[in-house]
Design a protein around this motif. Sequence first.
Motif, PDB file in Angstrom:
ATOM      1  N   LYS A 130       0.714  -1.555  -0.253  1.00  0.00           N
ATOM      2  CA  LYS A 130      -0.020   0.158   0.003  1.00  0.00           C
ATOM      3  C   LYS A 130       0.826   1.116  -0.177  1.00  0.00           C
ATOM      4  CE  LYS A 130      -3.927   1.817   0.648  1.00  0.00           C
ATOM      5  NZ  LYS A 130      -4.690   2.495  -0.563  1.00  0.00           N
ATOM      6  N   THR A 131       0.890   1.859  -1.186  1.00  0.00           N
ATOM      7  CA  THR A 131       1.578   3.315  -0.958  1.00  0.00           C
ATOM      8  C   THR A 131       0.818   3.943  -0.603  1.00  0.00           C
ATOM      9  OG1 THR A 131       2.193   1.972  -3.057  1.00  0.00           O
ATOM     10  CG2 THR A 131       2.592   4.866  -3.218  1.00  0.00           C
ATOM     11  N   PRO A 132       1.305   4.991   0.150  1.00  0.00           N
ATOM     12  CA  PRO A 132       1.080   6.080   0.436  1.00  0.00           C
ATOM     13  C   PRO A 132       0.674   7.648  -0.704  1.00  0.00           C
ATOM     14  CG  PRO A 132       3.429   6.033   1.527  1.00  0.00           C
ATOM     15  CD  PRO A 132       2.908   5.203   0.751  1.00  0.00           C
ATOM     16  N   CYS A 133      -0.235   8.112  -0.574  1.00  0.00           N
ATOM     17  CA  CYS A 133      -0.861   9.355  -0.584  1.00  0.00           C
ATOM     18  C   CYS A 133       0.509  10.322  -1.479  1.00  0.00           C
ATOM     19  CB  CYS A 133      -1.561   9.715  -0.724  1.00  0.00           C
ATOM     20  SG  CYS A 133      -3.257   8.633   0.085  1.00  0.00           S
ATOM     21  N   ASP A 134       0.694  10.735  -0.939  1.00  0.00           N
ATOM     22  CA  ASP A 134       1.473  11.694  -1.391  1.00  0.00           C
ATOM     23  C   ASP A 134       2.951  11.061  -2.362  1.00  0.00           C
ATOM     24  OD1 ASP A 134       3.295  10.178   0.477  1.00  0.00           O
ATOM     25  OD2 ASP A 134       3.955  11.419   0.799  1.00  0.00           O
ATOM     26  N   GLY A 140       4.507   7.425  -8.320  1.00  0.00           N
ATOM     27  CA  GLY A 140       5.183   6.051  -7.760  1.00  0.00           C
ATOM     28  C   GLY A 140       4.253   5.058  -6.819  1.00  0.00           C
ATOM     29  N   ALA A 141       4.935   4.062  -6.921  1.00  0.00           N
ATOM     30  CA  ALA A 141       4.532   3.316  -5.877  1.00  0.00           C
ATOM     31  C   ALA A 141       5.264   2.595  -4.868  1.00  0.00           C
ATOM     32  CB  ALA A 141       3.360   2.497  -6.656  1.00  0.00           C
TER      33      ALA A 141
END
Length: 173
Positions: A130-134, A140-141
């Motif tokens: 799970k990638t942070p929104c920023d 990116g991911a």
Amino acid sequence: MLEILKGRFFKNKQLHPDVKWDDVEARLLNNPWVLDVLKRMEETGGEVDTIGYEKDTGKLIYCDCSIETPSGRRGLCYDEEALEKRKNNPPKGSAISMAKEIGASLMTEELYYQLQQLGEFDLKTSSWVKTPCDIRNKGGAIFCERRYSRVFTFHNGADSYYSVRGFRCYILI
């Protein structure tokens, strides 16, 4: 499915030393839809097992415990937005969409590190987390893997995909 989970539970006690099978079985039987989700995780190579309880809620964590990222969930980009933007040689799908189809959530970076404390996973593969929104808002991911006896978090374009990169997922009961 219940018999598979029970057998794996007793075979892999090191993954959940403080968990009792009676509690696991009761939670599974009280939430029959969970068995369907775990079955879908299993069918894609997850080798699902519990790794204990979530500290904040006391819910039981069931996640993919296959040594390598599940074989039926590799070669995917991160999410649908990335898939739509990939014009040349698009992958067969995205990690976020497939996790949703399974009925589970993409493993978080914290949960991935928790799993890695219980054994050595992804020695030859890597897993989107799970990638942070920023980070995601910039295209990116992030993904994780274990190399050289250490766990690493890396970044890539969300539209990238590799035959050895997939995803691990989890469900709380």
